[in-house]
Design a protein around this motif. Sequence first.
Motif, PDB file in Angstrom:
ATOM      1  N   TYR A  15       0.798  -1.218   0.000  1.00 38.24           N
ATOM      2  CA  TYR A  15       0.000   0.000   0.000  1.00 38.24           C
ATOM      3  C   TYR A  15       0.837   1.278   0.000  1.00 38.24           C
ATOM      4  N   GLY A  16       2.128   1.162   0.295  1.00 34.56           N
ATOM      5  CA  GLY A  16       2.953   2.359   0.410  1.00 34.56           C
ATOM      6  C   GLY A  16       2.997   3.172  -0.864  1.00 34.56           C
ATOM      7  N   MET A  17       3.226   2.506  -2.014  1.00 33.38           N
ATOM      8  CA  MET A  17       3.324   3.226  -3.278  1.00 33.38           C
ATOM      9  C   MET A  17       1.957   3.726  -3.765  1.00 33.38           C
ATOM     10  N   ILE A  18       0.893   3.019  -3.393  1.00 33.32           N
ATOM     11  CA  ILE A  18      -0.442   3.511  -3.741  1.00 33.32           C
ATOM     12  C   ILE A  18      -0.711   4.838  -3.032  1.00 33.32           C
ATOM     13  N   ILE A  19      -0.359   4.885  -1.753  1.00 31.73           N
ATOM     14  CA  ILE A  19      -0.519   6.122  -0.997  1.00 31.73           C
ATOM     15  C   ILE A  19       0.385   7.212  -1.563  1.00 31.73           C
ATOM     16  N   ALA A  20       1.616   6.827  -1.938  1.00 31.75           N
ATOM     17  CA  ALA A  20       2.540   7.808  -2.517  1.00 31.75           C
ATOM     18  C   ALA A  20       2.009   8.349  -3.838  1.00 31.75           C
ATOM     19  N   LEU A  21       1.478   7.469  -4.683  1.00 29.96           N
ATOM     20  CA  LEU A  21       0.905   7.910  -5.959  1.00 29.96           C
ATOM     21  C   LEU A  21      -0.251   8.871  -5.738  1.00 29.96           C
ATOM     22  N   ALA A  22      -1.137   8.540  -4.790  1.00 32.44           N
ATOM     23  CA  ALA A  22      -2.264   9.425  -4.495  1.00 32.44           C
ATOM     24  C   ALA A  22      -1.776  10.784  -3.999  1.00 32.44           C
ATOM     25  N   ALA A  23      -0.741  10.768  -3.156  1.00 32.23           N
ATOM     26  CA  ALA A  23      -0.219  12.031  -2.630  1.00 32.23           C
ATOM     27  C   ALA A  23       0.402  12.877  -3.744  1.00 32.23           C
ATOM     28  N   LEU A 370      16.275  10.865  -7.264  1.00 29.95           N
ATOM     29  CA  LEU A 370      16.080  10.905  -5.820  1.00 29.95           C
ATOM     30  C   LEU A 370      14.885  10.042  -5.413  1.00 29.95           C
ATOM     31  N   VAL A 371      13.816  10.084  -6.196  1.00 24.73           N
ATOM     32  CA  VAL A 371      12.640   9.261  -5.906  1.00 24.73           C
ATOM     33  C   VAL A 371      12.999   7.780  -5.961  1.00 24.73           C
ATOM     34  N   LEU A 372      13.785   7.382  -6.961  1.00 25.00           N
ATOM     35  CA  LEU A 372      14.205   5.986  -7.065  1.00 25.00           C
ATOM     36  C   LEU A 372      15.024   5.578  -5.852  1.00 25.00           C
ATOM     37  N   LEU A 373      15.949   6.425  -5.435  1.00 23.94           N
ATOM     38  CA  LEU A 373      16.774   6.111  -4.275  1.00 23.94           C
ATOM     39  C   LEU A 373      15.923   5.962  -3.018  1.00 23.94           C
ATOM     40  N   LEU A 374      14.971   6.861  -2.825  1.00 22.69           N
ATOM     41  CA  LEU A 374      14.104   6.791  -1.649  1.00 22.69           C
ATOM     42  C   LEU A 374      13.239   5.544  -1.673  1.00 22.69           C
ATOM     43  N   ALA A 375      12.778   5.135  -2.870  1.00 24.86           N
ATOM     44  CA  ALA A 375      11.946   3.928  -2.975  1.00 24.86           C
ATOM     45  C   ALA A 375      12.736   2.690  -2.572  1.00 24.86           C
ATOM     46  N   VAL A 376      13.970   2.573  -3.038  1.00 27.94           N
ATOM     47  CA  VAL A 376      14.793   1.415  -2.669  1.00 27.94           C
ATOM     48  C   VAL A 376      15.143   1.469  -1.183  1.00 27.94           C
ATOM     49  N   ALA A 377      15.441   2.658  -0.660  1.00 26.54           N
ATOM     50  CA  ALA A 377      15.720   2.793   0.769  1.00 26.54           C
ATOM     51  C   ALA A 377      14.507   2.382   1.602  1.00 26.54           C
ATOM     52  N   PHE A 378      13.318   2.745   1.139  1.00 29.26           N
ATOM     53  CA  PHE A 378      12.091   2.344   1.819  1.00 29.26           C
ATOM     54  C   PHE A 378      11.945   0.832   1.825  1.00 29.26           C
ATOM     55  N   ASP A 379      12.297   0.192   0.705  1.00 36.75           N
ATOM     56  CA  ASP A 379      12.214  -1.264   0.626  1.00 36.75           C
ATOM     57  C   ASP A 379      13.169  -1.912   1.619  1.00 36.75           C
ATOM     58  N   VAL A 380      14.402  -1.397   1.702  1.00 35.60           N
ATOM     59  CA  VAL A 380      15.380  -1.945   2.646  1.00 35.60           C
ATOM     60  C   VAL A 380      14.913  -1.744   4.079  1.00 35.60           C
ATOM     61  N   ASN A 382      11.857  -1.452   5.143  1.00 38.67           N
ATOM     62  CA  ASN A 382      10.717  -2.305   5.415  1.00 38.67           C
ATOM     63  C   ASN A 382      11.159  -3.733   5.700  1.00 38.67           C
ATOM     64  N   LYS A 383      12.178  -4.218   4.959  1.00 36.16           N
ATOM     65  CA  LYS A 383      12.690  -5.568   5.226  1.00 36.16           C
ATOM     66  C   LYS A 383      13.276  -5.669   6.628  1.00 36.16           C
ATOM     67  N   ARG A 384      14.060  -4.677   7.015  1.00 33.35           N
ATOM     68  CA  ARG A 384      14.641  -4.694   8.355  1.00 33.35           C
ATOM     69  C   ARG A 384      13.576  -4.605   9.432  1.00 33.35           C
ATOM     70  N   ARG A 385      12.534  -3.814   9.172  1.00 39.54           N
ATOM     71  CA  ARG A 385      11.465  -3.671  10.153  1.00 39.54           C
ATOM     72  C   ARG A 385      10.739  -4.981  10.371  1.00 39.54           C
ATOM     73  N   THR A 386      10.393  -5.665   9.281  1.00 41.54           N
ATOM     74  CA  THR A 386       9.680  -6.934   9.407  1.00 41.54           C
ATOM     75  C   THR A 386      10.562  -8.007  10.007  1.00 41.54           C
ATOM     76  N   ALA A 387      11.869  -7.983   9.685  1.00 38.97           N
ATOM     77  CA  ALA A 387      12.769  -8.981  10.273  1.00 38.97           C
ATOM     78  C   ALA A 387      12.937  -8.748  11.762  1.00 38.97           C
ATOM     79  N   GLY A 388      13.002  -7.479  12.171  1.00 41.05           N
ATOM     80  CA  GLY A 388      13.183  -7.187  13.587  1.00 41.05           C
ATOM     81  C   GLY A 388      11.965  -7.479  14.414  1.00 41.05           C
ATOM     82  N   SER A 389      10.771  -7.445  13.808  1.00 43.77           N
ATOM     83  CA  SER A 389       9.541  -7.688  14.565  1.00 43.77           C
ATOM     84  C   SER A 389       9.007  -9.084  14.382  1.00 43.77           C
TER      85      SER A 389
END
Length: 454
Positions: A15-23, A370-380, A382-389
């Motif tokens: 849902y992250g990119m859907i929200i980003a597209l809407a914004a 910059l948008v591409l870099l932020l998207a990949v950073a967001f993906d990384v 998110n992976k760390r967040r799910t692994a930590g929880s």
Amino acid sequence: MNALLSTLRGNVRQYGMIIALAAIVVLFQISTEGVLLKPLNVSNLVVQNAQILILAIGMVIVIVARHIDLSVGSVAAFVGAASAIMMTQYSVPWWLAVFLGLLLGTAIGAWHGFWVAYVGIPAFIVTLASMLLFRGLTLVVLKGRTVGGLPEQFKDIGNGFLPEIGPDTGLHNLTLLLAVAAVAVLIFLEVRRRAAQAAYNFDVLPFPLFVTKLVLLTVVIMYFAYLLADARGLPVVGLILAGLIVAYTFIMNKTVFGRHVYAIGGNVDAATMSGVNTKRVDFLVMTNMGLLAGLAGLVTTARLTAANPKAGVNFELDAIAAAFIGGAAVTGGVGTVVGAIIGGLVMGVLNNGMSLLGVSIDWQQAIKGLVLLLAVAFDVWNKRRTAGSGGAGAEAAEPTAPPPDKLAEEIEAMETNRARSSGELARPLVPSEGVTARSAEAELSVESNDPPKT
């Protein structure tokens, strides 16, 4: 509200990119004083970005399979140039030139697949070489000039619209009818999927949220269709794109080939040991990318109404960016066709919105990077967040199963307790010292009033 927040937290990638597209749409709609969502601009948005969206569909499959294709822009330019030469210099019918162009793109993709799958050269190197090769061949075929004078039927592929039907309502009736049909099919599939998940006791959205989701999807689809119908109707290339989205979503989610692609991207060694023919899958993935690159080349040539030596420049970068922004993982195994389309729309809206605001091309490139870099950073992140929880993709700190010796002891203890509780260990079944196995068996048979075995 808690259920909604829990659903969003559990599906950040989805849902992250859907929200980003809407914004982004809301931001540019306000900053351009409503020009972004005017019917004519929305129609142009679809036509201008169709080739990138077509390439993004194939690119996300390539990335899921842990490869990359840098040649799609050059291949698209070469196929478009070859098709234009066939139609103008050799009087080939436009429909036959389209078929031969698709066949040429497929053959180039198979050429890539051979080197990647059966020779073992990394796709990055193979497609980098092809990017240079087919860019040069495009210049050779066109002799450095633009070739125009293409048939009108062919140009309609990139610039045409569906015909008018029915009474004069001030809107394009066929576009609205297709939108209603799409909404009906979507609701049917969503309801059926929810019922199937509930039947297997899977977690499903609470019913109010499920209904809200369907209502929002219906509103978005119908409003988008209304904007197109208020302009010139659904573009022909838009219909082609919709068919590709449906077909490839089905292939990746419902077919053995799609599951094999995800399996290879997730863990190629495990997929190989499971019996997946990884070479065949890699070959087909690269061949399919060539087919879609050929189609994108035909669409680009039709939209420009001519074959140009500079066509397709940076197409590969836009397609790769669309796949990553749409949620594809750099390491493979993760990504969806719909996500790639959303990523492509993000890039398209950014381009269109910044052009409407008069932002120079150099700043547009910088912002997209910059948008591409932020998207990949967001993906990384998110992976760390799910692994930590302990979420999806998390690794357990301890083994999930006991060692073999310990496991054997636990199974033996469980069997012993079960036997004692059922009375099976009232008398020993194993012969003691000095007692033969046959005499022990006979004694047991006497206790159970059964004749001893002879």
